[in-house]
Design an enzyme around this catalytic site. Sequence first.
Site, mmCIF file in Angstrom:
data_model
loop_
_atom_site.group_PDB
_atom_site.id
_atom_site.type_symbol
_atom_site.label_atom_id
_atom_site.label_comp_id
_atom_site.label_asym_id
_atom_site.label_seq_id
_atom_site.Cartn_x
_atom_site.Cartn_y
_atom_site.Cartn_z
ATOM 1 N N CYS A 8 0.858 -1.187 0.000
ATOM 2 C CA CYS A 8 0.000 0.000 0.000
ATOM 3 C C CYS A 8 0.893 1.235 0.000
ATOM 4 C CB CYS A 8 -0.988 -0.025 1.173
ATOM 5 S SG CYS A 8 -0.230 0.018 2.811
ATOM 6 N N ARG A 14 -3.414 -0.564 5.427
ATOM 7 C CA ARG A 14 -4.014 -1.646 4.645
ATOM 8 C C ARG A 14 -3.120 -2.881 4.488
ATOM 9 N NH1 ARG A 14 -5.262 2.153 -0.314
ATOM 10 N NH2 ARG A 14 -3.335 3.001 0.561
ATOM 11 N N ASP A 122 -8.391 3.853 1.112
ATOM 12 C CA ASP A 122 -7.396 4.261 2.111
ATOM 13 C C ASP A 122 -8.120 4.752 3.367
ATOM 14 O OD1 ASP A 122 -5.461 5.488 3.600
ATOM 15 O OD2 ASP A 122 -4.663 6.705 1.970
HETATM 16 P P1 4NP Z 1 -1.841 2.855 4.038
HETATM 17 O O1 4NP Z 1 -2.516 4.205 4.578
HETATM 18 O O2 4NP Z 1 -1.275 3.181 2.672
HETATM 19 O O3 4NP Z 1 -2.982 1.897 3.962
HETATM 20 O O4 4NP Z 1 -0.784 2.458 5.036
HETATM 21 C C1 4NP Z 1 -1.850 5.425 4.665
HETATM 22 C C2 4NP Z 1 -0.942 5.629 5.668
HETATM 23 C C3 4NP Z 1 -0.313 6.857 5.776
HETATM 24 C C4 4NP Z 1 -0.594 7.861 4.874
HETATM 25 C C5 4NP Z 1 -1.507 7.647 3.857
HETATM 26 C C6 4NP Z 1 -2.125 6.414 3.750
HETATM 27 N N1 4NP Z 1 0.020 9.118 5.005
HETATM 28 O O5 4NP Z 1 -0.310 10.039 4.223
HETATM 29 O O6 4NP Z 1 0.869 9.295 5.890
#
Ligand code: 4NP
Length: 152
Positions: A8, A14, A122
């Site tokens: 991800c 995720r 997300d």
């Molecule tokens: P992930 O979610 O891709 O599912 O781990 C996110 C975690 C952090 C961020 C964005 C999405 N961020 O902008 O820091």
Amino acid sequence: MTKILMVCLGNICRSPLAQGILETYLPKELFYVDSAGTAAYHIGKQPDYRSIATAKDHNIDISHQSARQFNAKDFDTFDYIYVMDSSNYNNISHLAKSDKDLKKVSLILDQNPNLQLKDVPDPYYGDRSDFNHVYNVLNSTCQIIAKKLKAS
Ligand code: 4NP
């Protein structure tokens, strides 16, 4: 040993859940599951507390996981690379060195014919209900993936 990588953006919401869920459906003597993020923001961090809590609700412990960034070498290590959304797909495909690399990458929800959804949403700016939704989508999809992998 068949090796599967979940990817991800941040590797804290995720893909750690996807890793934890898929691990429960596969024998660890035969399958290695890992996860990574395309971004470097959260390297070394534990999964988001909401992902840890959501997994725990289903008796899955993901608290030992530590975020890392996807690396082009992962194409050599892993047999299957499942990305959570099309933005992850674009980021990873730019790092592919060959057609063989690219063929390993697919949108995880393409494995699930029962869902209309293409991208795992997300949940980072959402609440626990968004994390529960992510869990449900990943759980039904990981069951399908595990069944296929065990049969192959
Ligand atoms: P992930 O979610 O891709 O599912 O781990 C996110 C975690 C952090 C961020 C964005 C999405 N961020 O902008 O820091």
